[in-house]
Write a protein that holds these residues in place. Structure first.
Motif, short mmCIF file in Angstrom:
data_model
loop_
_atom_site.label_atom_id
_atom_site.label_comp_id
_atom_site.label_asym_id
_atom_site.label_seq_id
_atom_site.Cartn_x
_atom_site.Cartn_y
_atom_site.Cartn_z
N HIS A 16 0.82 -1.22 0.00
CA HIS A 16 0.00 0.00 0.00
C HIS A 16 0.85 1.27 0.00
O HIS A 16 0.39 2.33 -0.41
N ASN A 17 2.08 1.18 0.46
CA ASN A 17 2.97 2.33 0.51
C ASN A 17 4.12 2.20 -0.47
O ASN A 17 5.12 2.90 -0.33
N GLU A 18 4.01 1.35 -1.43
CA GLU A 18 5.08 0.98 -2.35
C GLU A 18 6.17 0.24 -1.59
O GLU A 18 6.79 0.77 -0.67
N ALA A 19 6.37 -0.99 -1.95
CA ALA A 19 7.38 -1.82 -1.31
C ALA A 19 8.77 -1.42 -1.80
O ALA A 19 9.01 -1.31 -2.99
N THR A 20 9.66 -1.18 -0.86
CA THR A 20 11.05 -0.86 -1.14
C THR A 20 11.92 -1.78 -0.30
O THR A 20 11.42 -2.49 0.58
N VAL A 21 13.21 -1.74 -0.53
CA VAL A 21 14.13 -2.52 0.30
C VAL A 21 14.00 -2.07 1.76
O VAL A 21 14.01 -2.90 2.67
N ASN A 22 13.86 -0.77 1.99
CA ASN A 22 13.69 -0.29 3.36
C ASN A 22 12.42 -0.85 3.99
O ASN A 22 12.40 -1.19 5.18
N ALA A 23 11.34 -0.94 3.22
CA ALA A 23 10.09 -1.49 3.75
C ALA A 23 10.27 -2.97 4.10
O ALA A 23 9.79 -3.44 5.13
N VAL A 24 10.98 -3.70 3.25
CA VAL A 24 11.27 -5.12 3.53
C VAL A 24 12.13 -5.22 4.79
O VAL A 24 11.87 -6.06 5.66
N ALA A 25 13.14 -4.38 4.91
CA ALA A 25 13.99 -4.38 6.10
C ALA A 25 13.14 -4.16 7.36
O ALA A 25 13.31 -4.86 8.36
N HIS A 26 12.23 -3.20 7.29
CA HIS A 26 11.37 -2.91 8.43
C HIS A 26 10.48 -4.11 8.77
O HIS A 26 10.36 -4.50 9.93
N GLN A 27 9.83 -4.67 7.75
CA GLN A 27 8.94 -5.81 7.97
C GLN A 27 9.65 -7.01 8.59
O GLN A 27 9.09 -7.71 9.41
N LEU A 28 10.91 -7.23 8.17
CA LEU A 28 11.64 -8.41 8.62
C LEU A 28 12.56 -8.13 9.81
O LEU A 28 13.21 -9.06 10.31
N GLY A 29 12.63 -6.87 10.22
CA GLY A 29 13.49 -6.53 11.36
C GLY A 29 14.96 -6.68 11.04
O GLY A 29 15.75 -7.13 11.88
N GLY A 73 21.21 -6.41 4.82
CA GLY A 73 20.67 -7.77 4.88
C GLY A 73 19.41 -7.91 4.05
O GLY A 73 19.23 -8.88 3.32
N ALA A 74 18.53 -6.92 4.15
CA ALA A 74 17.30 -6.94 3.37
C ALA A 74 17.62 -6.84 1.88
O ALA A 74 16.99 -7.50 1.06
N SER A 75 18.59 -6.03 1.54
CA SER A 75 18.98 -5.86 0.14
C SER A 75 19.45 -7.18 -0.47
O SER A 75 19.08 -7.53 -1.60
N ARG A 76 20.23 -7.93 0.27
CA ARG A 76 20.69 -9.25 -0.21
C ARG A 76 19.52 -10.20 -0.40
O ARG A 76 19.44 -10.92 -1.40
N MET A 77 18.60 -10.21 0.56
CA MET A 77 17.45 -11.10 0.45
C MET A 77 16.56 -10.72 -0.73
O MET A 77 16.06 -11.59 -1.45
N VAL A 78 16.37 -9.42 -0.94
CA VAL A 78 15.58 -8.94 -2.07
C VAL A 78 16.25 -9.33 -3.38
O VAL A 78 15.59 -9.81 -4.31
N ARG A 79 17.55 -9.12 -3.46
CA ARG A 79 18.29 -9.49 -4.68
C ARG A 79 18.13 -10.97 -4.98
O ARG A 79 17.86 -11.37 -6.13
#
Length: 147
Positions: free
Chosen positions: A52-65, A70-76
């Motif tokens: 709803h707020n556009e998913a970004t690497v920062n949003a993934v980092a926040h969601q996963l703590g 670390g989030a950037s590697r998982m997203v990649r």
């Protein structure tokens, strides 16, 4: 008769530990008949939650703590596996957003089916009212935490 402890904190964390192991050891294989990287499922769920707020690497980092790197590697890795696409933001052309591919949506749907089946199996001996009320409380807690 033993007294009932009305503070659910210790029980909650026993459940978290239990499901973390169960998810890692069984869920991804059960979803597709082969071992998928559990982190892909976590990223797909995080991207969906942030949609709803556009998913970004920062949003993934926040969601996963996680931290950004670390989030950037998982997203990649999830993008390389075909579960995510990177696209230009509709709100800010300088920003990159993450979107689920068809394969990512299918993985998320399979994960949700597994989660529903696990809930049903774990509560199958409970009265229907208790199952429904527990589900309401779980949704409430998740909503209040924004996850």
């Amino acid at each position: 008769m033993a007294s009932v402890n009305h503070n659910g904190g210790p029980a909650l964390f026993r459940l978290v530990r239990f499901f973390a192991r169960r998810w890692t050891n069984h869920a991804s294989r059960d979803l597709t008949g082969e071992m998928r990287h559990v982190q892909h499922i976590l990223v797909v769920e995080a991207v969906h939650a942030a949609r709803h707020n556009e998913a970004t690497v920062n949003a993934v980092a926040h969601q996963l703590g996680l931290d950004h790197s670390g989030a950037s590697r998982m997203v990649r890795d999830a993008a390389d596996a075909g579960y995510l696409d990177r696209a230009e933001s509709d709100q800010d052309r300088r920003r990159t957003v993450l979107r689920l591919t068809d394969e990512g949506r299918h993985l998320r749907e399979a994960a949700n089916r597994w989660q529903r089946r696990a809930f049903d199996e774990l509560t199958e001996t409970w009265p229907d009212h208790d199952r429904k009320q527990f589900a309401v409380y779980l949704h409430r807690l998740a909503g209040e935490l924004g996850v």
